[in-house]
Design an enzyme around this catalytic site. Structure first.
Site, PDB file in Angstrom:
ATOM      1  N   HIS A 186     116.507 106.554  38.116  1.00  0.00           N
ATOM      2  CA  HIS A 186     117.585 106.609  39.110  1.00  0.00           C
ATOM      3  C   HIS A 186     117.645 105.283  39.857  1.00  0.00           C
ATOM      4  CE1 HIS A 186     119.077 107.634  43.297  1.00  0.00           C
ATOM      5  NE2 HIS A 186     120.126 107.869  42.529  1.00  0.00           N
ATOM      6  N   SER A 187     118.837 104.727  39.978  1.00  0.00           N
ATOM      7  CA  SER A 187     119.047 103.472  40.697  1.00  0.00           C
ATOM      8  C   SER A 187     118.156 102.369  40.109  1.00  0.00           C
ATOM      9  CB  SER A 187     118.784 103.695  42.192  1.00  0.00           C
ATOM     10  OG  SER A 187     119.158 102.568  42.945  1.00  0.00           O
ATOM     11  N   MET A 188     117.334 101.722  40.934  1.00  0.00           N
ATOM     12  CA  MET A 188     116.472 100.647  40.441  1.00  0.00           C
ATOM     13  C   MET A 188     115.393 101.159  39.501  1.00  0.00           C
ATOM     14  SD  MET A 188     117.501  97.701  41.428  1.00  0.00           S
ATOM     15  CE  MET A 188     116.063  96.710  41.067  1.00  0.00           C
TER      16      MET A 188
ATOM     17  N   THR B 146     122.355 102.975  37.985  1.00  0.00           N
ATOM     18  CA  THR B 146     121.491 101.801  37.913  1.00  0.00           C
ATOM     19  C   THR B 146     122.329 100.532  37.819  1.00  0.00           C
ATOM     20  OG1 THR B 146     119.643 102.967  36.888  1.00  0.00           O
ATOM     21  CG2 THR B 146     119.767 100.603  36.520  1.00  0.00           C
TER      22      THR B 146
END
Length: 1076
Positions: free
Chosen positions: A239-241, A268
């Protein structure tokens, strides 16, 4: 314009930008349903410091859904979740809990014994009723957390009956039954506690997490070594980074080849880092993307690795959707990017945090993982096909040529019978009720032998339509395809064994009877159907009948109606796909008592020219009036494809309104009856889809009723600022697909109006340029500093920033604004002279890939000037407050003295030693800012004391050095403008200290990175001003460096903002030389 009036303009510009952000955010309602689960995190204590020293900081956990999956041992297929920037390991509980519910509530194992599943689970079998009760109401003896949603805490008994029923008994999406799962094993979800590390600001932290996860995967796979057919790879969800961490893992030496072959990322930023303040994170992005670009080719290390990127779209205010694209480093054979608006059964934009808990999305993700988990040993193409089946809308293949009578699509001839029923043929097939006497517009009558499978009952209705050469087949229906047979048929030419099957064909009444004996071969084209939301026949704001029974407020805005409607199906086959076929046959096997009166099927043959509309207004034509209108042809097909080749910029948002050309509004047309020229009610309300190939985004807008009073927003995801273009791809325009009920249109035509959404566009502007607001003020300050130095070299008077702003606004700013309009037209080769490492055009200044938004340059510089004005005022107040404190304490004003006393040398040496060993240089920078603030405040003490002497009518006893006051104030503003670049790394270091993690941050312990700033602050805070050198070369060199510094900030500062600290060190060296 003077300093007294300019701040009003600048502050107004700032207020408009902030207002636009709030307006844009509030206009996109979050339609996600809350998710519920009963989490149990099992610490994997066997993975400790004996495997990796990073276990002192991080920990590995196994997720189990209480009362659903009771086993505390692994036995399924491993999945590893990687949280993002500041993320928690508990974010996986929504997806993991849903996967457990879908697997363990599979009807196949409802009555199975516990020992029938993998490796002897100790879970006791439960009945379906027991499972429902334990899931809904919890177990008071074992439940320590209760049922929680990823928002407010929710008790188990707060779940409504519908929520419990939906959580347990709902059918799986996409029509894939549990029995179709290729591997009858559950999923073992592992998650990592990263102590909420801030990976967006520090590249070293990303590498630490990647190293830890590589060791964790080796440990996870070892847990299955004694199991039959143990897994050799792990599915990774980031998730995300966390998605960048997952992609970094495969680039490290500690990576076990083949241990990761599927990566799913949620929101991301793959292409560019969210902020470019850290050299490490910028370099890591470049290295990782280059590695993936070179190793995903055939024969590369990642040729069998699949990457799927999911973006939330316009509701994600943290990560622009364009940053989640993967086409710049990944071939289409190894993955794709998709927006949540395209995913069937989701069809909406989702904000950044909701990507991990949104119920509509987690349901599809969990189901897909259950299927893909059994395919981890298959080729990458197999896994890619599975993800595309579940995540793509299907519009990507509407132009795909059908296989002519392939064996897989033929009906088996011995299951067919011939019936000789009266059949009406026409250019349209319309089914919208189930009365046997329904008629459609007639052209000719046939007695046609319609093919019919043996299971079709005698109540079926049959329709046929001849295939017209050069035309495409368009079919739209909201009826279940399992009750319909949509066939394309041709006369057998001898390549198929007919087994003596024959039929009689009759001509039209006017031409008499012609008898022949032939056989037919048919292909079922239901597999070409694309699922899409239905567009209800109710005006905007109306109640949906089936939802009125709940007693809830069901007012349906245009953009949120998707979540409340049922499915519809669309089939399109072009002329090449229909080549060789003579007939389209529809067999309706639906039962009237099971189908609502709003059910319909509409099929027609249409020429490509009837479907395509190309609108090519220039940007100037749109900007003049802020809108333009597209007149749709009266003889339009079921689908109208509207191409807007010039509309590709991600910075511009539009609102779309549909209206009629006469007195009838679109709202009335949605409710129209036969009086408008139709022979039946309108089958469905207009449905609009915006399609972007880069993100496979298909954004649907349903129920386009209400005329000009209502509109739907369109945000283009094409040419985003600073985005590199994939090889061989250029920016493309926008495509709109409009479905209307062509069978019921009256003589009036429809018009589609696109109007620039000002607030939405300003919100997009802020979303892409948030870093710019921290960088461009440095350019304005450097211009002010050059004015101050120019006046000082001629008059030895260092003017105040207020005076410099007056000169800047009156004389320089107009020229700078005019020049900024021309920057988008500057060739890439000339701009690269400032920074030769710049590899692609469109990565300088505002990152524009075209010239149509040239006016954004002046707007940005005006806002940057306003920021400098505001900071100047705030620092004036701060230094006056510090001055007042010095005066109240009775401290003497600053007096020039040698900065190199023994005490000061010892102090600065100790601080540099801390930088070298313990603290990052950003810590020393913060000390320098505080010292400079105190020095600037102390420089004003003399002025305050002189003011008191005037009030007492005594001779002033203090000599005021106005040059020093202005000089120290300018240096303080310079350091404050560098705070956004240095503060994030300092926050990361403090976060690590709070978690008792004392590993130094590499690349942030360089003494040379802070020494020039410390020395200049030390001299200025002790009252040492710059002086005029005997040689003018030093002055010329200083001005040349300032000019280069300013141009670098303007052209490359946003993408390479970490270099501003290095350039500031150079400026400090120049000023330090002039001071000594």
């Amino acid at each position: 314009m003077h300093i007294a009036t300019f701040p009003a303009l600048a502050i107004t510009a700032l207020a408009l930008v902030l207002w636009a952000t709030v307006a844009t955010h509030s206009s996109n309602t979050n339609s996600c349903h809350m998710s519920y689960m009963k989490p149990d995190m099992i610490a994997m204590t066997g993975f400790n410091t004996t495997q990796t020293p990073l276990a002192h900081k991080y920990s590995l956990h196994l997720y189990r859904e209480l009362d659903v999956d009771l086993s505390r041992e692994v036995g399924g297929r491993p999945v590893l979740f990687v949280p993002g920037n500041g993320g928690s390991m508990r974010q996986i509980r929504s997806i993991a809990g849903e996967a457990a519910v879908q697997y363990w509530h599979d009807p196949r194992r409802a009555g199975a014994d516990a020992d029938t599943w993998a490796n002897g689970s100790t879970a006791r079998p439960k009945s379906a009723l027991q499972k429902l009760n334990t899931f809904a109401f919890g177990d008071t003896e074992s439940d320590t957390e209760g049922v929680r949603g990823l928002g407010d805490a929710v008790t188990a008994r707060d779940m409504s009956g519908d929520d419990r029923r939906d959580a347990v008994e709902r059918p799986l999406s996409n029509g894939k039954l549990p029995s179709q799962w290729p591997d009858d094993l559950p999923l073992d979800f592992f998650t990592v506690n990263f102590q909420e590390d801030l990976t967006a600001f520090d590249g070293t932290t990303v590498i630490d997490q990647a190293e830890y996860l590589n060791q964790a995967i080796a440990y996870i796979l070892s847990l299955y070594s004694s199991h039959p057919n143990p897994p050799t790879s792990v599915i990774v969800i980031g998730h995300s980074m966390g998605g960048i961490v997952a992609r970094t893992m495969v680039t490290l030496d500690s990576y076990i080849h083949g241990s990761i072959n599927t990566i799913l990322t949620l929101a991301t930023p793959h292409v560019l880092p969210p902020v470019s303040f850290d050299k490490g994170i910028v370099g890591l992005y470049h290295n990782v993307n280059e590695f993936w670009k070179t190793e995903t080719v055939p024969g590369g290390k990642l040729e069998d690795t699949l990457l799927v990127s999911v973006t939330g779209g316009i509701r994600d205010q943290m990560i622009p959707a364009e940053y989640s694209s993967v086409d710049t480093f990944l071939p289409p054979t190894n993955g794709f990017a998709v927006a949540t608006t395209s995913i069937p059964d989701v069809w909406m934009s989702i904000d950044h945090q909701a990507m991990v808990w949104c119920h509509q999305l987690r349901r599809v993700v969990a189901e897909t993982l259950l299927v893909v988990a059994g395919e981890t040993t298959e080729k990458v193409s197999t896994r890619l096909d599975t993800f595309q089946e579940y995540f793509l809308s299907g519009m990507e293949r509407v132009e795909k040529k059908a296989q002519n009578a392939s064996e897989s699509s033929k009906l088996t001839l011995d299951t067919l019978v011939s019936i000789n029923t009266p059949l009406t043929t026409t250019s349209n097939i319309i089914i919208n009720d189930h009365s046997p006497n329904q008629l459609v517009k007639t052209k000719s009558y046939f007695k046609f032998p319609v093919l019919k499978a043996s299971e079709i009952n005698e109540m079926s209705r049959s329709f046929a339509m001849p295939v017209d050469k050069g035309k495409s087949l368009l079919v739209k229906t909201n009826m279940p395809l399992e009750d319909l047979h949509i066939l394309v048929c041709r006369t057998n030419t001898g390549d198929v064994d007919t087994n003596g099957f024959s039929f009689l064909r009759y001509g039209s009444k006017s031409k008499g009877v012609r008898v022949g004996t032939d056989t037919l071969v048919c292909a079922n084209v239901a597999g070409e159907a694309v699922a899409m939301p239905s567009s209800i026949k109710y005006a905007t704001g109306a109640k949906i009948p089936e939802e009125e029974e709940t007693g809830e407020d069901n007012d349906i805005p245009v953009d949120s109606a998707i979540s409340s409607t049922s499915l519809s199906e669309y089939i399109q086959l072009d002329a090449s796909s229909l080549s060789g076929f003579q007939y389209v046959v529809v067999i309706d096997n639906t039962m009237s008592e099971t189908i609502s009166s709003d059910s319909y099927l509409l099929a027609e043959m249409a020429l490509p020219s009837d479907m395509a509309v190309v609108a090519a207004p220039t940007w100037w034509e749109v900007l003049k009036v802020g809108r333009f209108t597209i007149e749709l042809p009266e003889k339009r097909a079921l689908l109208t494809k509207i191409s807007l080749p010039h509309f590709w910029s991600s910075l511009v948002a539009f609102s779309i309104r549909l209206s009629t050309s006469d007195s009838f509004s679109m709202e009335y047309q949605c409710e129209a009856k036969k009086s408008m020229g139709s022979e039946h009610d309108v089958l469905f309300a207009p449905l609009l889809m915006q399609y972007s190939a880069q993100l496979h985004e298909a954004k649907f807008s349903t129920n386009l009723c209400g005329g000009y009073e209502q509109g739907t927003r369109v945000a283009v995801h094409g040419g985003a600022p600073y985005m590199p273009l994939a090889e061989g791809r250029d920016v493309s325009g926008t495509e709109l697909y409009l479905w209307t009920d062509s069978s019921s249109r009256s003589s009036e035509s429809l018009s589609l109006t696109l109007e620039i959404d000002l607030w939405g566009s300003l919100g997009r502007f802020l979303g892409f340029y948030r870093v710019m607001f921290a960088i461009f003020p440095m350019f304005v300050f450097l211009c002010l500093l050059m004015i101050q130095l120019r006046v000082w070299t001629t008059t030895e008077l260092f003017v105040s920033l207020s005076d410099a702003l007056d000169v800047f606004v009156d004389f320089q700013l107009p020229w700078i604004l005019a020049g900024s309009c021309a920057i988008p037209f500057v060739p890439h080769v000339l701009v690269s002279l400032l920074y030769p490492q710049m590899s692609q055009p469109g990565q300088f200044f505002l990152g524009l890939n075209g010239t149509h938004l040239w006016f954004l340059g002046p707007v940005s510089l005006v806002i940057a000037t306003g920021i400098v004005v505001v900071l100047h005022w705030l620092l004036q107040i701060l230094t006056l407050w510090v001055c007042q404190c010095y005066y109240m304490l009775g401290l003497a004003p600053i007096a020039p003295e040698s900065p190199f006393s023994v005490r000061r040398i010892v102090t600065i040496s100790f601080l540099l030693l801390l930088v070298f060993k313990i603290v990052p240089h950003q810590f020393a920078f913060m000390v320098a800012v505080l010292v400079m603030a105190m020095g600037a405040g102390k420089a004003r003490v003399g002025r305050l004391m002189q003011s008191e002497d005037k009030d007492n009518k005594s001779e002033p006893c203090v000599v005021i050095d106005r040059n020093l006051i202005n000089y120290t104030h300018s240096l303080l503003l310079l350091l404050v403008l560098l705070l956004p670049i240095n503060a994030p790394t300092l926050v990361v270091w403090l976060h690590n200290m709070a978690n008792k993690w004392h590993t130094p941050l590499e690349s942030h312990h360089e003494v040379s990175a802070i020494l020039p700033i410390l020395l200049l602050v030390l001299t200025a805070s002790r009252g040492i001003m710059i002086r005029l050198p005997q040689s003018k070369r030093a002055i010329y060199a200083t001005f040349a460096f300032l000019a280069y510094f300013a141009l670098f900030v303007l052209f490359h500062g946003v993408v390479h903002s970490y270099r501003l600290h290095l350039l500031t060190n150079g400026l400090c060296l120049c000023l330090l030389y002039l001071s000594l």
